[in-house]
Design an enzyme around this catalytic site. Sequence first.
Site, PDB file in Angstrom:
ATOM      1  N   HIS A 264       0.798  -1.144  -0.106  1.00  0.00           N
ATOM      2  CA  HIS A 264      -0.052  -0.139  -0.070  1.00  0.00           C
ATOM      3  C   HIS A 264       0.900   1.265   0.245  1.00  0.00           C
ATOM      4  O   HIS A 264       1.946   1.366   0.699  1.00  0.00           O
ATOM      5  CB  HIS A 264      -0.808  -0.037   1.239  1.00  0.00           C
ATOM      6  CG  HIS A 264      -2.111   0.887   0.883  1.00  0.00           C
ATOM      7  ND1 HIS A 264      -1.975   2.263   1.294  1.00  0.00           N
ATOM      8  CD2 HIS A 264      -3.431   0.670   0.411  1.00  0.00           C
ATOM      9  CE1 HIS A 264      -3.028   2.703   1.216  1.00  0.00           C
ATOM     10  NE2 HIS A 264      -4.212   1.822   0.639  1.00  0.00           N
TER      11      HIS A 264
ATOM     12  N   ASP B  81      -8.135  -5.363  -0.790  1.00  0.00           N
ATOM     13  CA  ASP B  81      -8.601  -6.029  -1.746  1.00  0.00           C
ATOM     14  C   ASP B  81      -8.087  -7.546  -1.672  1.00  0.00           C
ATOM     15  O   ASP B  81      -8.781  -8.484  -2.396  1.00  0.00           O
ATOM     16  CB  ASP B  81      -7.633  -5.735  -3.153  1.00  0.00           C
ATOM     17  CG  ASP B  81      -8.436  -4.438  -3.471  1.00  0.00           C
ATOM     18  OD1 ASP B  81      -9.613  -4.113  -3.501  1.00  0.00           O
ATOM     19  OD2 ASP B  81      -7.344  -3.287  -3.942  1.00  0.00           O
TER      20      ASP B  81
HETATM   21  N1  COA Z   1       4.125  -7.567  -4.940  1.00  0.00           N
HETATM   22  C1  COA Z   1       5.566  -7.607  -4.763  1.00  0.00           C
HETATM   23  N2  COA Z   1       6.515  -6.510  -4.742  1.00  0.00           N
HETATM   24  C2  COA Z   1       5.802  -5.319  -4.213  1.00  0.00           C
HETATM   25  C3  COA Z   1       4.334  -5.180  -4.094  1.00  0.00           C
HETATM   26  C4  COA Z   1       3.594  -6.364  -4.524  1.00  0.00           C
HETATM   27  N3  COA Z   1       2.143  -6.284  -4.537  1.00  0.00           N
HETATM   28  N4  COA Z   1       4.019  -3.776  -3.579  1.00  0.00           N
HETATM   29  C5  COA Z   1       5.321  -3.450  -3.576  1.00  0.00           C
HETATM   30  N5  COA Z   1       6.155  -4.242  -3.918  1.00  0.00           N
HETATM   31  C6  COA Z   1       7.673  -3.930  -3.817  1.00  0.00           C
HETATM   32  C7  COA Z   1       8.130  -3.203  -5.253  1.00  0.00           C
HETATM   33  O1  COA Z   1       8.378  -4.181  -6.166  1.00  0.00           O
HETATM   34  C8  COA Z   1       9.123  -2.211  -4.624  1.00  0.00           C
HETATM   35  O2  COA Z   1      10.144  -3.154  -4.407  1.00  0.00           O
HETATM   36  P1  COA Z   1      11.580  -2.677  -4.592  1.00  0.00           P
HETATM   37  O3  COA Z   1      11.779  -1.347  -3.795  1.00  0.00           O
HETATM   38  O4  COA Z   1      12.607  -3.748  -4.486  1.00  0.00           O
HETATM   39  O5  COA Z   1      11.740  -2.183  -6.119  1.00  0.00           O
HETATM   40  C9  COA Z   1       8.616  -1.719  -3.456  1.00  0.00           C
HETATM   41  O6  COA Z   1       7.767  -2.894  -2.908  1.00  0.00           O
HETATM   42  C10 COA Z   1       7.806  -0.419  -3.438  1.00  0.00           C
HETATM   43  O7  COA Z   1       6.889  -0.607  -4.375  1.00  0.00           O
HETATM   44  P2  COA Z   1       6.055   0.485  -5.222  1.00  0.00           P
HETATM   45  O8  COA Z   1       5.048  -0.063  -6.332  1.00  0.00           O
HETATM   46  O9  COA Z   1       7.101   1.562  -5.496  1.00  0.00           O
HETATM   47  O10 COA Z   1       5.195   1.069  -4.106  1.00  0.00           O
HETATM   48  P3  COA Z   1       3.839   2.301  -4.266  1.00  0.00           P
HETATM   49  O11 COA Z   1       3.722   3.039  -3.077  1.00  0.00           O
HETATM   50  O12 COA Z   1       4.035   2.864  -5.525  1.00  0.00           O
HETATM   51  O13 COA Z   1       2.812   0.871  -4.488  1.00  0.00           O
HETATM   52  C11 COA Z   1       1.003  -0.116  -4.488  1.00  0.00           C
HETATM   53  C12 COA Z   1       1.633   0.818  -3.719  1.00  0.00           C
HETATM   54  C13 COA Z   1      -0.361  -0.477  -3.939  1.00  0.00           C
HETATM   55  C14 COA Z   1       0.662   0.376  -6.043  1.00  0.00           C
HETATM   56  C15 COA Z   1       1.761  -1.500  -4.509  1.00  0.00           C
HETATM   57  O14 COA Z   1       2.144  -2.032  -3.284  1.00  0.00           O
HETATM   58  C16 COA Z   1       1.202  -2.470  -5.668  1.00  0.00           C
HETATM   59  O15 COA Z   1       1.099  -2.558  -6.940  1.00  0.00           O
HETATM   60  N6  COA Z   1       0.310  -3.555  -5.024  1.00  0.00           N
HETATM   61  C17 COA Z   1      -0.355  -4.403  -5.668  1.00  0.00           C
HETATM   62  C18 COA Z   1      -1.606  -3.882  -6.302  1.00  0.00           C
HETATM   63  C19 COA Z   1      -2.833  -3.661  -5.347  1.00  0.00           C
HETATM   64  O16 COA Z   1      -2.971  -4.553  -4.416  1.00  0.00           O
HETATM   65  N7  COA Z   1      -3.628  -2.599  -5.320  1.00  0.00           N
HETATM   66  C20 COA Z   1      -4.472  -2.203  -4.193  1.00  0.00           C
HETATM   67  C21 COA Z   1      -3.928  -1.057  -3.519  1.00  0.00           C
HETATM   68  S1  COA Z   1      -5.055  -0.919  -2.083  1.00  0.00           S
END
Ligand code: COA
Length: 384
Positions: free
Chosen positions: A270, A321
């Site tokens: 998140h 989710d």
């Molecule tokens: N699975 C695997 N790795 C994940 C992850 C996931 N669901 N969510 C974050 N990470 C990892 C990223 O790969 C990154 O790792 P790194 O630093 O080694 O490259 C790190 O955590 C930061 O991720 P990032 O995507 O930059 O964080 P964010 O704050 O932009 O993303 C979300 C937040 C929610 C977009 C992200 O956690 C995600 O894509 N989750 C899956 C989709 C989801 O469930 N969305 C609903 C949100 S309520």
Amino acid sequence: MSTAETPATASPSTISKGLEGIIAANTRLSDVRGDVGKLIYCGYDIDELAGKVSYEEVVYLLHHNHLPSPKELDELKSVLAGYRELPQGVIDMLVKLPPDCPPMHAIRTGVSALGCYDTVADDDTMDAQRRKALRLIAQIPVVTAYFHRARQGKPLVHPDASLGEAANFLYMVDGEKPSAEKVNTMDMCYVLHADHGMNASTFSARVTIATLSDMYSAITTAIGTLKGPLHGGANEGVIKMLQEIGSLEGVDAYVAESLAQKRKIMGIGHRVYKVLDPRAPHLKRMAQILSAKLGDPKWIQMSERIASLMLEKKNLHANVDFYSATVYFSLGIPTDLFTPIFAIARTSGWTAHVLEQLADNRLIRPQSVYTGPVGLKVVPLAQR
Ligand code: COA
């Protein structure tokens, strides 16, 4: 050949990619405390609300900033029930959409069409805006259910004014009165999804209304934003992932492979919560109860294993989710209605934010740092 110069002005600004950490508004609606895993609606902790209040009480809370009295609640319920039926033109359009059109496209289109049939769509008085807000809260479930019935070639089930929001939606989807347990579960899911600070879809709704556009445009924007797999679309991704893994035995290898490939696990992580999403335990509990009743613990066992591996390996927690997917799946709801259900519940929050934005509006217009070339000279077309 074109010539390029270095940009004349290197920007002094600090960019926050994804607007992370940027505060875009004051709000009295909800507070997401990412460091301690708290979600607050208008002063009430989500743990205090969940199981004690209905979705309609939360709608009232978000729109009036206090919980309703019994009389106020009855009035709201009857207003919502009275607003449900759609203009015939919108029904005709929904039933003609391609049956294989993903429901989120149909709902986004349906809400946009509702604006065409509302003669006061552009009336910007606050009274008219409030009516449009309640109308959309009542009509988006109906748009969803009508499209879902039509795409299966089934007769439409018209709204039942004696039923509350969650019960009416289930009735219109299934064509039969839902059990009390199913209604209570869905109602609780609505409560947990109603609002969530400046999430991406809420922000997009506020950006749209801040141009003094209209309620329908703002909610259409929000639906399009919610649809993405990094936002509301993640709940569909969770079930697809569980089905792809197939069994508890396959979980460890799937997670290891996904992490090695830098593939996201849906429903995990998140932007704001750095500890457990406070909605997740409520949904997990419901998923456990439903799975036990169905006598099929496989999905919840797989989910629990994925969550514990992700915590151990990446220090990432399950989000809203993750377990809502298993809850909807256990209720027999088709996978592609999971995100629409999120949209139905979140319409209460979106509309409340739109009204709040209008009450103290300023155009939302950030800036960007230009990183392209400057001073290019046009080469005549024939010489390019
Ligand atoms: N699975 C695997 N790795 C994940 C992850 C996931 N669901 N969510 C974050 N990470 C990892 C990223 O790969 C990154 O790792 P790194 O630093 O080694 O490259 C790190 O955590 C930061 O991720 P990032 O995507 O930059 O964080 P964010 O704050 O932009 O993303 C979300 C937040 C929610 C977009 C992200 O956690 C995600 O894509 N989750 C899956 C989709 C989801 O469930 N969305 C609903 C949100 S309520």
